[in-house]
Design a protein around this motif. Sequence first.
Motif, PDB file in Angstrom:
ATOM      1  N   ASN A  40       0.838  -1.192   0.000  1.00 24.50           N
ATOM      2  CA  ASN A  40       0.000   0.000   0.000  1.00 24.50           C
ATOM      3  C   ASN A  40       0.877   1.248   0.000  1.00 24.50           C
ATOM      4  OD1 ASN A  40      -1.751   2.216   0.848  1.00 24.50           O
ATOM      5  ND2 ASN A  40      -3.262   0.641   1.337  1.00 24.50           N
ATOM      6  N   HIS A  41       0.971   1.923  -1.151  1.00 22.22           N
ATOM      7  CA  HIS A  41       1.821   3.101  -1.267  1.00 22.22           C
ATOM      8  C   HIS A  41       1.313   4.255  -0.416  1.00 22.22           C
ATOM      9  CE1 HIS A  41       4.025   2.046  -5.291  1.00 22.22           C
ATOM     10  NE2 HIS A  41       4.441   1.348  -4.266  1.00 22.22           N
ATOM     11  N   ASN A  42      -0.018   4.387  -0.273  1.00 24.04           N
ATOM     12  CA  ASN A  42      -0.563   5.500   0.494  1.00 24.04           C
ATOM     13  C   ASN A  42      -0.169   5.408   1.970  1.00 24.04           C
ATOM     14  OD1 ASN A  42      -1.839   6.663  -1.730  1.00 24.04           O
ATOM     15  ND2 ASN A  42      -3.701   5.467  -1.431  1.00 24.04           N
ATOM     16  N   ILE A  43      -0.259   4.216   2.525  1.00 24.46           N
ATOM     17  CA  ILE A  43       0.137   4.037   3.920  1.00 24.46           C
ATOM     18  C   ILE A  43       1.650   4.236   4.066  1.00 24.46           C
ATOM     19  CG2 ILE A  43       0.310   2.365   5.809  1.00 24.46           C
ATOM     20  CD1 ILE A  43      -2.317   1.161   4.865  1.00 24.46           C
ATOM     21  N   CYS A  44       2.398   3.733   3.099  1.00 27.24           N
ATOM     22  CA  CYS A  44       3.850   3.904   3.126  1.00 27.24           C
ATOM     23  C   CYS A  44       4.213   5.385   3.083  1.00 27.24           C
ATOM     24  CB  CYS A  44       4.479   3.158   1.953  1.00 27.24           C
ATOM     25  SG  CYS A  44       6.282   3.244   1.904  1.00 27.24           S
ATOM     26  N   ASP A  45       3.532   6.163   2.220  1.00 23.84           N
ATOM     27  CA  ASP A  45       3.779   7.602   2.148  1.00 23.84           C
ATOM     28  C   ASP A  45       3.487   8.271   3.487  1.00 23.84           C
ATOM     29  OD1 ASP A  45       4.607   7.528  -0.465  1.00 23.84           O
ATOM     30  OD2 ASP A  45       2.669   8.140  -1.299  1.00 23.84           O
ATOM     31  N   TYR A  46       2.370   7.915   4.076  1.00 24.77           N
ATOM     32  CA  TYR A  46       1.974   8.512   5.361  1.00 24.77           C
ATOM     33  C   TYR A  46       3.031   8.245   6.427  1.00 24.77           C
ATOM     34  CZ  TYR A  46      -0.807   9.422   9.563  1.00 24.77           C
ATOM     35  OH  TYR A  46      -1.251   9.897  10.776  1.00 24.77           O
ATOM     36  N   MET A  47       3.500   7.004   6.498  1.00 24.98           N
ATOM     37  CA  MET A  47       4.514   6.643   7.493  1.00 24.98           C
ATOM     38  C   MET A  47       5.843   7.335   7.200  1.00 24.98           C
ATOM     39  SD  MET A  47       3.703   2.554   7.859  1.00 24.98           S
ATOM     40  CE  MET A  47       5.081   2.284   8.978  1.00 24.98           C
ATOM     41  N   ALA A  48       6.234   7.338   5.923  1.00 30.10           N
ATOM     42  CA  ALA A  48       7.533   7.903   5.555  1.00 30.10           C
ATOM     43  C   ALA A  48       7.605   9.390   5.860  1.00 30.10           C
ATOM     44  CB  ALA A  48       7.809   7.651   4.072  1.00 30.10           C
ATOM     45  N   GLN A  49       6.505  10.121   5.633  1.00 31.80           N
ATOM     46  CA  GLN A  49       6.514  11.558   5.881  1.00 31.80           C
ATOM     47  C   GLN A  49       6.625  11.892   7.368  1.00 31.80           C
ATOM     48  OE1 GLN A  49       3.563  13.865   3.748  1.00 31.80           O
ATOM     49  NE2 GLN A  49       3.689  12.487   1.983  1.00 31.80           N
TER      50      GLN A  49
END
Length: 279
Positions: free
Chosen positions: A248-257
Amino acid sequence: MNSNAESCYKNLPLANEDGIPVFSKTDLYIENYDRISEDHLKHYNATGHNPFMQEDHWEQIEKSTEEPINKYATEAGTKILDIGVGMGRLLERSPNFSRFGIDISHGYLKHAKNKGIEVCMSRIEDMPYKERYFDVVATTDVLEHVLDLNLAISKILNVVKEEGIIVIRVPYKEDLKKYLHPDFPYRLAHLRNFDEDSLRILFEKIFNIQALEWNLTGYRGGIFRVGANFKYYAGILRRLLNLVGKFNHNICDYMAQRLCYPSEINMVIRNSKKNSCEP
């Protein structure tokens, strides 16, 4: 060259290679970057991938630059120049613009030309375009490479219309140590790093023009510059983020930010002698 391309130049090219006008003589600087582009294109032609970054990271940072371009360039036929056009990936997203590209790699320029972009081979220092010709100039992952930063900025400003827009993207707070390592394969690569403050000083204090806004990007994509608060868990967090990104790229983006530093910054500049505005 077609008549549209000819009308944009202030002087005749030194040569014409494969339909691409050449305005700079080959030197050690150009040869260095020819090596980089040749390695890139060789790997790309064999695998379809960029050897220097993962595809999802590449897509993420390009989208972050495309968004401010489309925000400020809203009319069909807008004349836009991409300095360091590379393979033309950024401009191919905007087919309704009148698109021009400049680069010092003939291999890159052939790719961009095949996408319908009017291209030429030139260093920024030899900028061949007429003054105040372009509505928008974009330059991505270029300013960290140039030898004379202030001269390069002057040449860019010279071809942008008054009140025109410049969109730049550069690495953000990059650690340059790897470029000094004896095993690093190229003589020249990134020569400086940037953050929002150094960019604002450059444009607002030195050139007295207006910084409109900026955004940070490139939190994921195999890099994951884990924040200082998590440095002792960096390996675990990188593996976790890579795993989450597969599903899930959206969850990954949220965590990474929230866990990582960005790798790049975009800044929008207006070619206007006015007081700058906070974003």
